[in-house]
Design a protein around this motif. Structure first.
Motif, PDB file in Angstrom:
ATOM      1  N   SER A  44     114.036  61.157  21.377  1.00 23.49           N
ATOM      2  CA  SER A  44     114.987  61.177  20.263  1.00 23.49           C
ATOM      3  C   SER A  44     116.072  62.189  20.585  1.00 23.49           C
ATOM      4  O   SER A  44     115.768  63.314  20.988  1.00 23.49           O
ATOM      5  CB  SER A  44     114.286  61.557  18.957  1.00 23.49           C
ATOM      6  N   ILE A  75     118.481  63.964  18.675  1.00 20.69           N
ATOM      7  CA  ILE A  75     118.873  64.318  17.312  1.00 20.69           C
ATOM      8  C   ILE A  75     120.310  64.831  17.240  1.00 20.69           C
ATOM      9  O   ILE A  75     121.051  64.504  16.311  1.00 20.69           O
ATOM     10  CB  ILE A  75     117.889  65.360  16.748  1.00 20.69           C
ATOM     11  N   ARG A 135     121.682  62.118  14.857  1.00 19.40           N
ATOM     12  CA  ARG A 135     121.388  62.609  13.511  1.00 19.40           C
ATOM     13  C   ARG A 135     122.350  63.750  13.190  1.00 19.40           C
ATOM     14  O   ARG A 135     121.942  64.823  12.761  1.00 19.40           O
ATOM     15  CB  ARG A 135     119.947  63.151  13.413  1.00 19.40           C
ATOM     16  N   GLY A 170     111.345  58.994  18.878  1.00 20.10           N
ATOM     17  CA  GLY A 170     112.660  58.390  18.717  1.00 20.10           C
ATOM     18  C   GLY A 170     112.705  56.900  18.960  1.00 20.10           C
ATOM     19  O   GLY A 170     111.897  56.329  19.697  1.00 20.10           O
ATOM     20  N   THR A 188     109.535  58.948  12.627  1.00 22.42           N
ATOM     21  CA  THR A 188     110.380  58.073  13.426  1.00 22.42           C
ATOM     22  C   THR A 188     111.700  57.904  12.686  1.00 22.42           C
ATOM     23  O   THR A 188     111.745  57.357  11.591  1.00 22.42           O
ATOM     24  CB  THR A 188     109.719  56.699  13.626  1.00 22.42           C
ATOM     25  N   TYR A 189     112.752  58.395  13.292  1.00 16.56           N
ATOM     26  CA  TYR A 189     114.063  58.357  12.645  1.00 16.56           C
ATOM     27  C   TYR A 189     114.918  57.280  13.316  1.00 16.56           C
ATOM     28  O   TYR A 189     115.247  57.388  14.491  1.00 16.56           O
ATOM     29  CB  TYR A 189     114.743  59.714  12.764  1.00 16.56           C
TER      30      TYR A 189
END
Length: 856
Positions: A220, A222, A226, A416, A451-452
């Motif tokens: 992931s 981020i 994000r 991720g 889990t994004y």
């Protein structure tokens, strides 16, 4: 009206806007826009701010203020009005430069009907009446010829707008069309969740990252994907959390971590299983947590690999109040006991290791072992030495990390989307889930596995609007449209396949798996009709027979919520619809009455679209359940309102009630009913042992590591192993939200307008490729060109491409032409309409690279 492949520079854009009247925005993040109408008005200007919500398919859902003067948006700035200071402000440059799309040259102005061949851009402008009549007529023809289920509806994730997308769902339900879920199209379904926890997906909210003390990030990025929440991760580190990143490539997130481990591609399950082995070998696990909340104490028959059921054992019976979607299994503490699936109350002296004989009601005696014992045996192969060879992480590091994570709580594992978009992404998730579960880091502040991905999860009940009068919906995973039906599918395949597509809020002819095949299906008339609703002339519009100009989220009313950002927000129109654009609600209502006059009554025919949308919002708030209880439209007009939860302070902590109040797993995953999801964790516990026949046959009853490509690319073409040795990884870019903002002049200026592929220095030298060279990435299915970035942070034998580019920036090619719609049979076991489907394995793709001009 035809379109051109525009190579639009910022200088060109400024000249274009100057010719029609330019207003420069202020307040920090100015936008240069083209006037949407006649010459600028003279006299006093009327300036006001409209609070609304940025709503592309990203989990940000950032509150924005649109500065409006004389009916035009001059600037967009963060609203920064959340009740919790930590969430202020929210936003990124993509959202702040949205005016480049609203007023940009790709803005659709009128309805269009195709004159030439699909993809040619040869359209005629038409009136709304003509285009809607034509569209409705073609849809009725196809429904009569092939059945209404032959018409597929693609609409993006509901969280970005429950009202407008709900209108499409409502019409599709009434008409009997087939619906294709955005989650599997986008690769946003981490399929370990239903297998292990019985939920669609879960995640702790970003503010909870402050409470974590050990954060393990697997695949992931981020800091790139994000952006509004990335500061929480850095603040957690500043508060003493240790950030550990496991990724083949050195990412911006890895740059901010305490440690980065360049593991081999798709080796995450091996790393997790190696760590789990150390936890168990060194007794670093939380035995009481395992016994109380997991299936690991439950007995498994050695003879057939099936769980031992209470009804099989002499002297035991299934409790009479066991729900139909549950099963009562057996545990042992010196005597056999039936385990009630609705009660998490096993005695702590229950045995989790060893082997014992049990007498069945048939009189037969069989050997049984607790699932924990089987897990321990399974993990014996994942020695530190073996993991070093398989994953590339030093054995001493593996041992150290296991001991650190066991002793540093709360532990948070971030898994991720780029990582579970592999064929065996489910196995990786099941293995990674072992880490917080074995250490008891579930259902507690700052702890868990998250889990994004996109705005994938429905946050409250929507059925009253989305599914009129409880009618039945048809759902078909989109992968089957490209792949065709399989022998193991549970979804219903339409008798005549999919013959038409209705597209909205997405760009599948660029953005989705094998988009080149989708184009071929239109060109060969396998898809006889495509209609797209959008506010920009995307590639998907180019391949449509009719184009219906919609509006941006600054020109309509809607209700927005995401899985990650825990606020319900109102989307309010800042300006009237531009040109002849219309809200999707209006478009759907007009189509509905043309398809069947009886349908119109379901769409508030007496109300203007924004008024109708407000009525729908009131309906959703009244019927949405406890998450929105007491929230009114008037509350939302004043600003964002936190969605409600059972966690103290309304915090978003997955499985809090299960762990703190010993409620059985799973919690409800909307929009499904509990019995639809709970059937996959029949024990009422977190499950690591799966005894379905298909799981046993695949050797996946317990989490295991399987190397990439063996069951996918090599099975499809055995020659691929030698022919294509590069992993083709399509990661998310900081410059786009999937394909949205691909044509944003500011974002493209930051990239010099050049699609790029990242290669390691060793691979570049081996291939004779230098920084800036034009490179071709190719396999047997497709190819594209990009400019080389030689990056020492990229692992060997990887071609990393940033997805989202429209075809016009790729010389007409699609970056998804290299992919394949692999369907893993174990995913099919867990099909639930509108929720779970086989997940797209974007990164399960092999290729080769060469400098443009080199011979093959």
């Amino acid at each position: 009206m035809g379109t051109q492949n525009l190579k639009l520079t910022r200088r060109h854009f400024l000249k274009l806007t100057a010719a029609t009247g330019v207003v420069a925005g202020t307040i920090g993040t100015a936008s240069v826009i083209r006037q949407a109408g006649a010459a600028p008005k003279k006299g006093d200007s009327k300036i006001n701010y409209v609070r609304t919500t940025c709503s592309p398919n990203c989990t940000g859902a950032c509150g924005m203020n649109a500065l409006v003067e004389d009916g035009e948006i001059k600037s967009i700035i963060q609203a920064a009005d959340y009740p919790e200071a930590e969430y202020n402000p929210r936003g990124c440059l993509k959202g702040l430069s949205m005016t480049n799309l609203i007023y940009g040259p790709d803005r659709l102005q009128k309805p269009l009907i195709l004159k030439g061949k699909p993809g040619s851009g040869d359209f005629k402008e038409a009136s709304w009446n003509e285009t809607l009549d034509y569209t409705a007529g073609r849809l009725k023809e196809i429904a009569e010829k092939y059945g209404p289920e032959s018409i597929g509806v693609i609409f993006q994730v509901g969280g970005t707008g429950y009202v407008q997308k709900g209108a499409v769902s409502r019409l599709a339900t009434l008409a009997g069309w087939t619906m294709h879920h955005a989650y599997d199209q986008n690769g946003d379904l981490p399929m370990f969740w239903p297998m292990t926890f019985g939920v669609q997906s879960e995640e702790i909210e970003p503010r909870e990252w402050h409470n974590s003390r050990y954060v393990m990030v697997f695949g992931s990025n981020i800091l790139a994907t994000r952006i509004p929440d990335a500061h929480f991760l850095l603040e957690a580190r500043n508060k003493g959390a240790k950030i550990m990143v496991f990724d083949p490539n050195f990412s911006p997130t890895a740059a901010k971590a305490d440690e980065w481990f360049s593991i081999k591609p798709s080796s995450d399950a091996a790393v997790a299983l190696g760590l789990a082995r150390v936890l168990i070998e060194e007794t670093l696990y939380d035995a009481n947590f395992i016994k109380t909340f997991t299936d690991l104490p439950l007995l498994v028959r050695v003879d057939n690999g099936k769980r031992l059921k209470a009804d099989e054992v002499k002297g035991l019976t299934k409790p009479s109040d066991t729900p139909a979607y549950r099963e009562a299994y057996v545990a042992y503490n010196g005597q056999f006991m039936a385990v009630h699936p609705e009660k998490l109350d096993l005695p702590l002296d229950v045995v989790i290791e060893g082997e014992v004989d049990v007498t069945l009601k048939t009189g037969e005696t069989v050997k049984v072992k607790p699932a924990f014992q089987l897990l321990k045996e399974n993990l014996s192969q994942y020695t530190p030495e073996e993991i070093e060879k398989t994953a590339g992480i030093l054995k001493d590091d593996l041992l150290r990390i296991a001991r650190e994570m066991a002793g540093t709580k709360p532990l948070h594992v971030i898994y991720g989307a780029g990582n579970y978009q592999w064929y065996h992404g489910d196995l990786k998730g099941r293995a990674l889930a072992l880490l917080p579960v074995l250490t008891g880091n579930i259902g507690k502040p700052g702890a868990g596995i998250s889990t994004y991905a996109g705005q994938y999860r429905i946050r409250f009940k929507v059925a009253e609007w989305w599914v009129p009068e409880g009618k039945k919906q048809n759902w078909l995973p989109f992968l089957y449209v490209l792949h065709g039906p399989t022998k193991t599918m549970k979804a219903k395949w339409p008798k005549n396949g999919i013959k038409a597509l209705i597209v909205g809020w997405g760009n599948p002819f660029d953005q989705h798996n094998m988009s080149n095949k989708l184009r071929e299906m239109v060109e060969k008339e396998d898809l006889e009709f495509v209609v797209t609703t959008d506010f920009q002339m995307t590639t998907s519009c180019q391949y449509s027979h009719a184009v219906l100009p919609a509006v941006s989220w600054y020109e309509k009313t809607d209700l927005v919520a995401t899985p990650v950002h825990p606020y319900l927000q109102l989307q309010q129109p800042a300006v009237d619809p531009l040109y002849e654009g219309k809200p999707e609600f209006w478009i759907v209502r007009e189509l509905a009455k043309r398809l069947n006059p009886d349908f119109e009554k379901y769409f508030y025919p007496d109300l203007e679209p924004n008024q109708a949308a407000e009525k729908v919002i009131e309906l959703l708030l009244e019927t949405g359940g406890p998450e929105v209880a007491g929230i009114t439209l008037e509350h939302l007009r004043k600003g964002p309102v936190r969605l409600k939860s059972e966690v103290p302070g309304g915090r978003q902590i997955p499985f809090y009630e299960q762990v703190q109040h010993k409620k059985p797993f799973p919690p409800v995953s909307l929009p499904a009913k509990l019995e639809q999801t709970a059937q996959f964790v029949k024990s009422g516990r977190i499950e690591f042992y799966k005894d379905e026949d298909l799981m046993l046959q695949a050797g996946e009853a317990l989490p295991v590591h399987k190397p990439p490509f063996e069951e996918s690319e090599y099975a499809l073409n055995p020659l691929a192993k030698e022919k294509y040795q590069f992993c083709y990884v399509t990661r998310n870019a900081i410059y786009r939200v999937h394909s949205t903002h691909s044509n944003n002049v500011w974002m493209n200026e930051l990239q010099e307008g050049k699609p790029r592929v990242w290669l390691s220095p060793e691979d570049g030298q081996e291939k004779g490729i230098k920084e800036g060279d034009e490179v071709e990435i190719y396999n047997d299915r497709g190819k594209l060109t990009a400019y080389a970035i030689i990056d020492p942070g990229v692992g060997r034998k990887q071609a990393v491409f940033e997805q989202g580019w429209w075809s016009r920036y790729l010389k007409g090619a699609s970056y998804n032409s290299l992919t394949y719609p692999f369907i893993k049979p174990t995913h099919e076991l867990y099909f639930v309409p509108g929720m779970w489907s086989p997940n797209t394995a974007w990164n399960e793709c092999l290729c080769d690279v060469r400098k443009v001009g080199d011979s093959l």
